[in-house]
Scaffold this motif. Structure first.
Motif, PDB file in Angstrom:
ATOM      1  N   LEU A  69      60.827 -13.208   6.871  1.00  0.00           N
ATOM      2  CA  LEU A  69      61.897 -14.014   7.479  1.00  0.00           C
ATOM      3  C   LEU A  69      62.276 -15.183   6.569  1.00  0.00           C
ATOM      4  O   LEU A  69      63.460 -15.498   6.403  1.00  0.00           O
ATOM      5  CB  LEU A  69      61.436 -14.529   8.849  1.00  0.00           C
ATOM      6  CG  LEU A  69      61.283 -13.476   9.956  1.00  0.00           C
ATOM      7  CD1 LEU A  69      60.608 -14.090  11.175  1.00  0.00           C
ATOM      8  CD2 LEU A  69      62.626 -12.897  10.349  1.00  0.00           C
ATOM      9  N   ASN A  70      61.267 -15.821   5.981  1.00  0.00           N
ATOM     10  CA  ASN A  70      61.540 -16.957   5.091  1.00  0.00           C
ATOM     11  C   ASN A  70      62.282 -16.517   3.827  1.00  0.00           C
ATOM     12  O   ASN A  70      63.208 -17.209   3.376  1.00  0.00           O
ATOM     13  CB  ASN A  70      60.244 -17.663   4.711  1.00  0.00           C
ATOM     14  CG  ASN A  70      59.695 -18.504   5.841  1.00  0.00           C
ATOM     15  OD1 ASN A  70      60.395 -18.794   6.795  1.00  0.00           O
ATOM     16  ND2 ASN A  70      58.442 -18.888   5.741  1.00  0.00           N
ATOM     17  N   LEU A  71      61.882 -15.371   3.257  1.00  0.00           N
ATOM     18  CA  LEU A  71      62.555 -14.893   2.053  1.00  0.00           C
ATOM     19  C   LEU A  71      64.018 -14.567   2.329  1.00  0.00           C
ATOM     20  O   LEU A  71      64.898 -14.837   1.494  1.00  0.00           O
ATOM     21  CB  LEU A  71      61.826 -13.663   1.500  1.00  0.00           C
ATOM     22  CG  LEU A  71      60.468 -13.912   0.841  1.00  0.00           C
ATOM     23  CD1 LEU A  71      59.837 -12.602   0.409  1.00  0.00           C
ATOM     24  CD2 LEU A  71      60.611 -14.847  -0.356  1.00  0.00           C
ATOM     25  N   ALA A  72      64.270 -13.989   3.514  1.00  0.00           N
ATOM     26  CA  ALA A  72      65.662 -13.703   3.881  1.00  0.00           C
ATOM     27  C   ALA A  72      66.473 -14.996   3.990  1.00  0.00           C
ATOM     28  O   ALA A  72      67.605 -15.092   3.494  1.00  0.00           O
ATOM     29  CB  ALA A  72      65.707 -12.930   5.195  1.00  0.00           C
ATOM     30  N   ALA A  73      65.881 -16.014   4.635  1.00  0.00           N
ATOM     31  CA  ALA A  73      66.572 -17.301   4.764  1.00  0.00           C
ATOM     32  C   ALA A  73      66.739 -17.976   3.411  1.00  0.00           C
ATOM     33  O   ALA A  73      67.783 -18.586   3.124  1.00  0.00           O
ATOM     34  CB  ALA A  73      65.795 -18.207   5.722  1.00  0.00           C
ATOM     35  N   ILE A  74      65.735 -17.873   2.538  1.00  0.00           N
ATOM     36  CA  ILE A  74      65.829 -18.478   1.202  1.00  0.00           C
ATOM     37  C   ILE A  74      66.928 -17.803   0.388  1.00  0.00           C
ATOM     38  O   ILE A  74      67.677 -18.464  -0.346  1.00  0.00           O
ATOM     39  CB  ILE A  74      64.464 -18.386   0.489  1.00  0.00           C
ATOM     40  CG1 ILE A  74      63.461 -19.346   1.139  1.00  0.00           C
ATOM     41  CG2 ILE A  74      64.600 -18.692  -1.001  1.00  0.00           C
ATOM     42  CD1 ILE A  74      62.033 -19.150   0.666  1.00  0.00           C
ATOM     43  N   ALA A  75      67.033 -16.480   0.504  1.00  0.00           N
ATOM     44  CA  ALA A  75      68.093 -15.760  -0.214  1.00  0.00           C
ATOM     45  C   ALA A  75      69.476 -16.221   0.249  1.00  0.00           C
ATOM     46  O   ALA A  75      70.386 -16.433  -0.570  1.00  0.00           O
ATOM     47  CB  ALA A  75      67.932 -14.257  -0.005  1.00  0.00           C
ATOM     48  N   ILE A  76      69.635 -16.390   1.558  1.00  0.00           N
ATOM     49  CA  ILE A  76      70.919 -16.896   2.082  1.00  0.00           C
ATOM     50  C   ILE A  76      71.175 -18.312   1.592  1.00  0.00           C
ATOM     51  O   ILE A  76      72.298 -18.656   1.192  1.00  0.00           O
ATOM     52  CB  ILE A  76      70.915 -16.839   3.620  1.00  0.00           C
ATOM     53  CG1 ILE A  76      70.815 -15.387   4.102  1.00  0.00           C
ATOM     54  CG2 ILE A  76      72.165 -17.498   4.198  1.00  0.00           C
ATOM     55  CD1 ILE A  76      70.604 -15.254   5.600  1.00  0.00           C
ATOM     56  N   ARG A  77      70.138 -19.141   1.591  1.00  0.00           N
ATOM     57  CA  ARG A  77      70.298 -20.524   1.123  1.00  0.00           C
ATOM     58  C   ARG A  77      70.696 -20.567  -0.348  1.00  0.00           C
ATOM     59  O   ARG A  77      71.609 -21.320  -0.739  1.00  0.00           O
ATOM     60  CB  ARG A  77      68.992 -21.294   1.320  1.00  0.00           C
ATOM     61  CG  ARG A  77      69.084 -22.758   0.899  1.00  0.00           C
ATOM     62  CD  ARG A  77      67.738 -23.426   0.949  1.00  0.00           C
ATOM     63  NE  ARG A  77      66.808 -22.863  -0.022  1.00  0.00           N
ATOM     64  CZ  ARG A  77      65.544 -23.256  -0.149  1.00  0.00           C
ATOM     65  NH1 ARG A  77      65.054 -24.187   0.640  1.00  0.00           N
ATOM     66  NH2 ARG A  77      64.759 -22.695  -1.049  1.00  0.00           N
ATOM     67  N   ASN A  78      70.061 -19.778  -1.182  1.00  0.00           N
ATOM     68  CA  ASN A  78      70.400 -19.770  -2.604  1.00  0.00           C
ATOM     69  C   ASN A  78      71.821 -19.280  -2.837  1.00  0.00           C
ATOM     70  O   ASN A  78      72.536 -19.777  -3.718  1.00  0.00           O
ATOM     71  CB  ASN A  78      69.407 -18.900  -3.377  1.00  0.00           C
ATOM     72  CG  ASN A  78      68.010 -19.501  -3.406  1.00  0.00           C
ATOM     73  OD1 ASN A  78      67.841 -20.708  -3.186  1.00  0.00           O
ATOM     74  ND2 ASN A  78      67.013 -18.684  -3.659  1.00  0.00           N
ATOM     75  N   ASN A  79      72.222 -18.278  -2.037  1.00  0.00           N
ATOM     76  CA  ASN A  79      73.586 -17.782  -2.154  1.00  0.00           C
ATOM     77  C   ASN A  79      74.595 -18.870  -1.785  1.00  0.00           C
ATOM     78  O   ASN A  79      75.623 -19.052  -2.458  1.00  0.00           O
ATOM     79  CB  ASN A  79      73.763 -16.560  -1.257  1.00  0.00           C
ATOM     80  CG  ASN A  79      75.140 -15.952  -1.372  1.00  0.00           C
ATOM     81  OD1 ASN A  79      75.590 -15.630  -2.470  1.00  0.00           O
ATOM     82  ND2 ASN A  79      75.819 -15.789  -0.260  1.00  0.00           N
ATOM     83  N   LEU A  80      74.312 -19.610  -0.699  1.00  0.00           N
ATOM     84  CA  LEU A  80      75.203 -20.699  -0.294  1.00  0.00           C
ATOM     85  C   LEU A  80      75.219 -21.812  -1.343  1.00  0.00           C
ATOM     86  O   LEU A  80      76.262 -22.420  -1.612  1.00  0.00           O
ATOM     87  CB  LEU A  80      74.752 -21.260   1.051  1.00  0.00           C
ATOM     88  CG  LEU A  80      74.942 -20.342   2.266  1.00  0.00           C
ATOM     89  CD1 LEU A  80      74.261 -20.939   3.489  1.00  0.00           C
ATOM     90  CD2 LEU A  80      76.422 -20.125   2.546  1.00  0.00           C
ATOM     91  N   ARG A  81      74.061 -22.081  -1.928  1.00  0.00           N
ATOM     92  CA  ARG A  81      73.978 -23.140  -2.936  1.00  0.00           C
ATOM     93  C   ARG A  81      74.834 -22.797  -4.145  1.00  0.00           C
ATOM     94  O   ARG A  81      75.544 -23.651  -4.689  1.00  0.00           O
ATOM     95  CB  ARG A  81      72.518 -23.334  -3.328  1.00  0.00           C
ATOM     96  CG  ARG A  81      72.285 -24.478  -4.292  1.00  0.00           C
ATOM     97  CD  ARG A  81      70.790 -24.654  -4.522  1.00  0.00           C
ATOM     98  NE  ARG A  81      70.122 -25.168  -3.333  1.00  0.00           N
ATOM     99  CZ  ARG A  81      68.811 -25.155  -3.146  1.00  0.00           C
ATOM    100  NH1 ARG A  81      68.026 -24.618  -4.064  1.00  0.00           N
ATOM    101  NH2 ARG A  81      68.285 -25.653  -2.046  1.00  0.00           N
TER     102      ARG A  81
END
Length: 552
Positions: free
Chosen positions: A532-544
């Motif tokens: 779950l954290n990796l999925a959220a981190i991937a979304i965060r990096n994409n937004l960044r």
């Protein structure tokens, strides 16, 4: 040296070393838990021990060596064990998993090396995984069809057992699909008709025509149920046709219906490749099957589903509330003592014990909100509660409040890092404050919002204490999602991996059998949280990356 210390370089190295050591310890702990848990699914060698007891009686024990330990001879003598005078100072004893629970007092037994006369590894020992009473160890003697033994060689017995087991499993799958599908739908529709009839009766609108209509609908459903019940009984009758005769360690022939057998294997005949395939098969069953035997056998799929579903529902609830609160505090709230007090209160909320949130959720959400919903929308179901009892919705709301301070603080920090020149430039170009917020400020702060969500998910997925009060149970009969309208049943109780670990590890009647499952479930829970954290981190990096240009 003094200049070197003043430069701050030693503290950088000390910080880096401490972080590295902590990371190594975390990874090591993760690997240890995974090893202890996943090695449980490896097909262990099964031994046959020839033993002589104190009275000189010969007996056999068949089982896996579960653990070994070295004990002091003096300790055994003080425990009343005799005949050890000519032995060394230390002796070895084995913890044997012998299964066959219905025929022995304990399915784990300590055996001292002095009573063992011989230890064999027979190739034809079979391990039967059953629907109840755990594993069974023995030798295949015969296969019976309607009580008549078939004439088969030993190799043919194994092949025939595999064939008939697959046929029986197919019949049981059809039975399960019928129970969960059409029969479950009929029971659900009958209950809906009963509730509609009672609601009309409470409103004073129940007429003779309505009663007749309801009876006709119910009768059609009952007729369909009787037809399906005949089909169900036919499946069960066919499944009970075959049985296998197993010779256990006492020489007794045990007739076992194949319908009670889930799987079988001969571990001592397996090659390494076959053992690897069996390991993957058993691991897959652990992830995809339902639990059995008071959660000490079977899989954990309902707990995985409940954990992920509840965490995702919590994330959907907490994100908008946390973001809106942070935007108000940072962009709109006046800089006065009241605002300072609110910020202090938000920070202090993060330090409240989680069980307090559970008590609040039980009292406010379940009893007050849920009870009011039942009174207003579901009076026909009372006194049986619908939303007025613990469920997945109340669990998600309780954890949303628990993790709300994390999202608010993280979002506020992200908002504070955005230069004021961007706000002023947007307003100078004619944009309103709300347009500036939703088109510039919030997109730029989205990585910080995702950081708060990551921290919230990590905490919520591991919480157990509040969930014990507001929705989680040892064994949930159905999932919160099924094929009956409205498909999402947020009022239902659910299973959770964290509570499953607590239940198996501390409430299990068979501690030795449950211990590997505690490690396996813990490893799975950490894996789910990491996923779950990796999925959220991937979304965060994409937004960044997407909004990086706005920062310049």
């Amino acid at each position: 040296m003094n200049k070197w210390f003043k430069s701050g370089t030693p503290w950088i190295w000390m910080t880096g070393g401490a972080v590295s050591i902590s990371l190594i310890m975390v990874i090591g702990l993760f690997i240890l838990i995974g090893w202890r848990g996943l090695s449980f699914f490896w097909p262990a060698t099964v031994y046959e021990f020839d033993m002589v007891d104190k009275q000189g009686n010969h007996m056999n024990v068949i089982g896996e060596i579960y653990d070994t330990e070295i004990v002091q001879k003096q300790q055994l003598i003080e425990a009343g064990i005799t005949g050890l005078e000519d032995k060394g100072d230390t002796l070895e004893r084995y913890l044997i998993k012998i299964g066959n629970r219905e025929y022995v007092d304990l399915d784990f037994q300590w055996i001292l090396e002095t009573v063992i006369t011989e230890k064999h590894i027979p190739d034809n020992i079979v391990v039967l995984e059953r629907t109840k009473n755990g594993n069974f160890y023995g030798y295949i003697k015969a296969i019976q069809e309607n009580g008549v033994a078939l004439t088969l060689t030993q190799t043919e017995l194994e092949t025939e057992l595999a064939s008939r087991l697959s046929i029986t499993q197919a019949l049981k799958d059809k039975e399960h699909a019928l129970l969960k599908g059409d029969i479950g739908r009929i029971n659900f529709d009958l209950e809906k008709i009963r509730l509609k009839k009672r609601k009309l009766d409470l409103d004073g609108l129940l007429t003779t025509e309505k009663i007749t209509d309801f009876e006709n609908q119910s009768q059609l459903l009952r007729d369909e149920y009787l037809s399906l019940e005949t089909q169900l009984f036919d499946y069960r009758k066919q499944a009970l046709r075959d049985s296998v005769v197993i010779t256990d360690m006492t020489g007794r022939d045990v007739v076992m219906p194949i319908a009670t057998v889930l799987d079988f294997y001969l571990p001592n005949k397996m090659s390494f490749i076959e053992k690897v395939g069996h390991w993957f098969h058993q691991t897959g069953k652990f992830v995809s099957d339902d639990p059995r035997e008071a959660n000490t056998e079977g899989g954990v799929f309902p707990a995985i589903f409940g954990t992920v579903f509840m965490v995702m529902l919590m994330a959907v609830i907490v994100t908008p509330f946390g973001v809106v609160a942070a935007i108000y505090l940072h962009e709109y709230a006046p800089k006065n003592n009241l605002t300072k007090f609110i910020r202090i209160a938000v920070i202090n909320l993060a330090g409240v014990p989680s069980i307090v949130y559970g008590v609040f959720g039980l009292g406010f959400f379940v009893y007050i909100v849920g009870g009011s919903i039942d009174q207003l929308l579901y009076p026909e179901a009372l006194p049986s509660p619908t939303f007025g009892s613990p469920g997945v919705l109340w669990s998600a709301l309780t954890l949303a409040i628990l993790t709300l301070p994390v999202v608010i603080v993280s979002t506020e920090e992200g908002l504070s890092r955005i230069p004021s020149a961007l706000r002023e430039g947007s307003l100078a170009l004619g944009a309103t404050k709300s347009e500036t917020l939703w088109r510039i400020i919030v997109p730029m702060a989205s990585p910080a919002i995702m950081t708060g969500l990551i921290l919230a998910v990590a905490r919520a997925a591991g919480e157990v204490a509040p969930l014990m009060l507001v929705g989680v149970v040892k064994m949930a009969p159905t999932l919160p999602v099924d094929g009956n309208f409205p498909y999402l049943h947020l009022e239902r109780k659910f299973m959770h991996l964290g509570f499953h670990i607590y239940d198996v590890g501390f409430q299990s009647p068979n501690v030795e059998a449950a211990r590997p499952l505690v490690y396996a479930t813990s490893f799975l829970l950490v894996t789910v949280i990491i996923g779950l954290n990796l999925a959220a981190i991937a979304i965060r990096n994409n937004l960044r990356e997407k909004y990086r240009s706005l920062e310049h």
